[in-house]
Write a protein that holds these residues in place. Structure first.
Motif, short mmCIF file in Angstrom:
data_model
loop_
_atom_site.label_atom_id
_atom_site.label_comp_id
_atom_site.label_asym_id
_atom_site.label_seq_id
_atom_site.Cartn_x
_atom_site.Cartn_y
_atom_site.Cartn_z
N ILE A 1 0.86 -1.19 0.00
CA ILE A 1 0.00 0.00 0.00
C ILE A 1 0.89 1.23 0.00
O ILE A 1 1.91 1.27 0.67
N LEU B 1 0.63 5.53 0.53
CA LEU B 1 -0.20 6.60 1.09
C LEU B 1 0.48 7.94 0.83
O LEU B 1 1.69 8.08 1.07
N GLU C 1 -5.22 9.95 4.91
CA GLU C 1 -5.64 8.99 3.87
C GLU C 1 -5.75 7.59 4.44
O GLU C 1 -4.88 7.15 5.18
N THR D 1 -6.39 3.73 3.05
CA THR D 1 -6.38 2.95 1.80
C THR D 1 -6.42 1.47 2.11
O THR D 1 -5.74 1.01 3.03
#
Lengths: 116, 112
Positions: free
Chosen positions: B47, B49, B54, B56
């Motif tokens: 992932i 960011l 944020e 996600t």
């Protein structure tokens, strides 16, 4: 899309010998990184190239380590002469850092070096 | 240089449990990345960011960029045996010219 390629995957040498690692980044990636990962630790940056120029080599032991990326694509990292403490995994990574588009780095499988 | 404190250092959980790990720093970061590394392989990006606050997700994985821009966490829900590995956080400090700082990793073991 092909990932970052590295070779060899494993290398065993004696101290004071020399060794070279090769890396081919993801196609189109302008930035290439070489990391050293000691067992039990996170990767440590050795050198960063933007195209064929060096951006950061502040943590590269320049008395024994050298790296080049002559045509701005693949790269080689050399150690000469090797010491016992150079035993580690050497990781190559690349990213598409043009105009600040992204900083996501994608890693190759690494070369595990053992110095005896 | 920059320091990232990643915790916990290791975790041993039962299959099906949720797990959480985090990274903190005294410096402000522009980007947080989470990687997983299997034995004998390079880290794989899970992932990315880019904005404070944020949140996600990637399948059973969820990561957040802390509001203060000095921390991030990764959650794994309903763990399975293939989640075993070392999870690294990596951050891009302000003004770093794409030079990532890595945490020391969290070793996750999942008991079937």
């Amino acid at each position: 899309e092909a990932g970052v390629a590295q070779s060899p995957r494993y290398k065993i040498i004696e101290k004071r010998q020399s060794v070279a690692f090769w890396c081919n980044p993801i196609s189109g990636h302008a930035t290439l990184y070489w990391y050293q990962q000691i067992l039990g630790q996170g990767p440590k940056l050795l050198i960063q190239f933007q195209n064929n120029g060096v951006v950061d080599d502040s943590q590269l032991p320049k008395d024994r380590f050298s790296a080049e990326r002559l045509k701005g694509v693949d790269s080689t990292l050399k150690i000469q002469p090797a010491k016992l403490e150079d035993s580690a995994v050497y990781l190559c990574a690349s990213s598409f850092n043009i105009g600040g588009a992204t900083s996501e780095q994608y890693f190759g499988p690494g070369t595990r070096l053992t110095v005896t | 240089g920059q320091q990232l404190n990643q915790s916990p250092q290791s975790m041993f959980i039962q299959e099906g449990e949720d797990v959480s790990m985090n990274c903190t720093s005294s410096s402000i970061f522009n980007t947080w990345l989470w990687y997983k590394q299997d034995p004998g392989e390079g880290p794989v990006l899970l992932i990315a960011l880019y904005k404070a606050g944020e949140l996600t997700s990637n399948g059973r994985l969820t990561a957040q960029f802390g509001i203060t821009r000095k921390d991030s966490f990764l959650n794994i829900s309903a763990s399975i045996p293939s989640d075993v590995g070392i999870y690294f956080c990596a951050g891009l400090p302000v003004g770093s010219n794409y030079k990532l700082t890595f945490g020391k990793g969290t070793l996750l073991t999942v008991n079937p």
